[in-house]
Design a protein around this motif. Sequence first.
Motif, mmCIF file in Angstrom:
data_model
loop_
_atom_site.group_PDB
_atom_site.id
_atom_site.type_symbol
_atom_site.label_atom_id
_atom_site.label_comp_id
_atom_site.label_asym_id
_atom_site.label_seq_id
_atom_site.Cartn_x
_atom_site.Cartn_y
_atom_site.Cartn_z
ATOM 1 N N THR A 57 0.851 -1.185 0.000
ATOM 2 C CA THR A 57 0.000 0.000 0.000
ATOM 3 C C THR A 57 0.889 1.238 0.000
ATOM 4 O OG1 THR A 57 -1.696 -1.176 1.262
ATOM 5 C CG2 THR A 57 -1.809 1.226 1.250
ATOM 6 N N PRO A 58 0.607 2.243 -0.854
ATOM 7 C CA PRO A 58 1.450 3.443 -0.918
ATOM 8 C C PRO A 58 1.677 4.097 0.439
ATOM 9 C CG PRO A 58 -0.038 3.399 -2.784
ATOM 10 C CD PRO A 58 -0.439 2.252 -1.891
ATOM 11 N N ALA A 59 2.878 4.641 0.619
ATOM 12 C CA ALA A 59 3.326 5.142 1.921
ATOM 13 C C ALA A 59 2.427 6.240 2.473
ATOM 14 C CB ALA A 59 4.765 5.638 1.815
ATOM 15 N N HIS A 60 1.953 7.153 1.618
ATOM 16 C CA HIS A 60 1.157 8.263 2.148
ATOM 17 C C HIS A 60 -0.189 7.787 2.703
ATOM 18 C CE1 HIS A 60 -0.659 7.982 -1.896
ATOM 19 N NE2 HIS A 60 -1.677 8.685 -1.436
ATOM 20 N N ILE A 61 -0.667 6.648 2.217
ATOM 21 C CA ILE A 61 -1.905 6.071 2.734
ATOM 22 C C ILE A 61 -1.654 5.458 4.114
ATOM 23 C CG2 ILE A 61 -3.686 4.340 2.312
ATOM 24 C CD1 ILE A 61 -3.159 4.725 -0.709
ATOM 25 N N ILE A 62 -0.561 4.751 4.222
ATOM 26 C CA ILE A 62 -0.195 4.169 5.517
ATOM 27 C C ILE A 62 0.057 5.268 6.547
ATOM 28 C CG2 ILE A 62 1.523 2.755 6.711
ATOM 29 C CD1 ILE A 62 1.924 1.278 4.034
ATOM 30 N N ASP A 63 0.706 6.350 6.121
ATOM 31 C CA ASP A 63 0.962 7.471 7.037
ATOM 32 C C ASP A 63 -0.342 8.063 7.560
ATOM 33 O OD1 ASP A 63 3.688 7.173 6.741
ATOM 34 O OD2 ASP A 63 3.893 8.752 5.224
#
Length: 402
Positions: free
Chosen positions: A48-54
Amino acid sequence: MSNISRLSKKIGAIAESATLKVDAKAKALQAEGRDVISFAAGEPDFATPAHIIDAARTALDDPKNFRYTAATGLPELREAIAAKTARDSGWDIEPSQVVVTNGGKQAVYQSFQVLLDPGDEVLVPAPYWVTYPEAIRLADGEPVEVFAGADQGYKVTVEQLEAARTERTKALLFVSPSNPTGAVYTAEETRAIGEWAESHDLWVVADEIYQNLVYNGGRALSIVEAAPALQDRAILVNGVAKTYAMTGWRLGWMVGPADIIKGSANLQSHLCSNVNNIAQRAAIAALNGSQQAAEDMRVAFERRRGLIVEALGRVPGFHCPMPEGAFYAYVDATAALGKTYRGVTPANTLELADLILTEAEVATVPGEGFGRSGYLRLSYALGDEAIVEGVGRIEKLLSEAE
């Protein structure tokens, strides 16, 4: 001992998901130490893309996300979904026309629950995703298969739909891009089907979960954009799972007319209440944030598509039309049946898939799970090396026909 079944007739009649069954068997063999390459799972292999996890991490610091919220979804997410629907499906809706669900699968289930009465028929183009007929039956409806093979590019025609329509037909299921085939209807085909459905006052349930995974510069035109008159009789199903590699986050939604959404909201309020708030915050970031990571994944899938179709073209007895969307190659394997491989003569693709898994240690999903024998689905949501090695193993096995 009582002869009364411990299960209700409705639940006892549900078929196990063919895709999950094959994937589970492949993982069990892998756990035993066998070098199984699995083309079975319908999920991206990317993180999952990093900005979503953040966004999810940030949400964990806010206590309000630990409480009940509206069953229909967070207001900010419903707004983001309305914006996406306008952007990608050409339908300007209000956020109040959205219900956020636990994955697209729940949205499919609820769509048929709110639409169907006992005996209502739903036209289901085949090959179809394994869950559609079961969701229709669970709503006391009757799925009516309308089949299109490889010779039609796996796309049904208006003439076929009309031949299957009866006075009991309540709805049409429309899926473009398709799981399991990757077929994408052209704008003209979509418009013709939409106008036909509207002319007969049919409802349309359109599963658009793969709408952002289209190749060669193409676009999957939404049926409600192609035939705007349908917007009062249409439900759109979607989610973040495929585009953003978020299958395990379980975040989907349905969009529709106000009365349908109200009914679905009432059902969901008793079924499960609100979707996990952390996943909802992550979905807001997915829809409103940068789309570059999603585009990078789409480009990778497009490259893999060419790789797997080229490789499958070398397998004796296989014919695979070039998929235009999603991340599946759907093989017509009828020419590979009835031959003997290492002492086994598969008569159908259930037996062929089992042979391939046992002898080549490659997992595929047989067409029986999608409505018709004679076909195999291979997901190309895995690395290039695994694609080449896996199809190479199948080619070696089927080259040994006696």
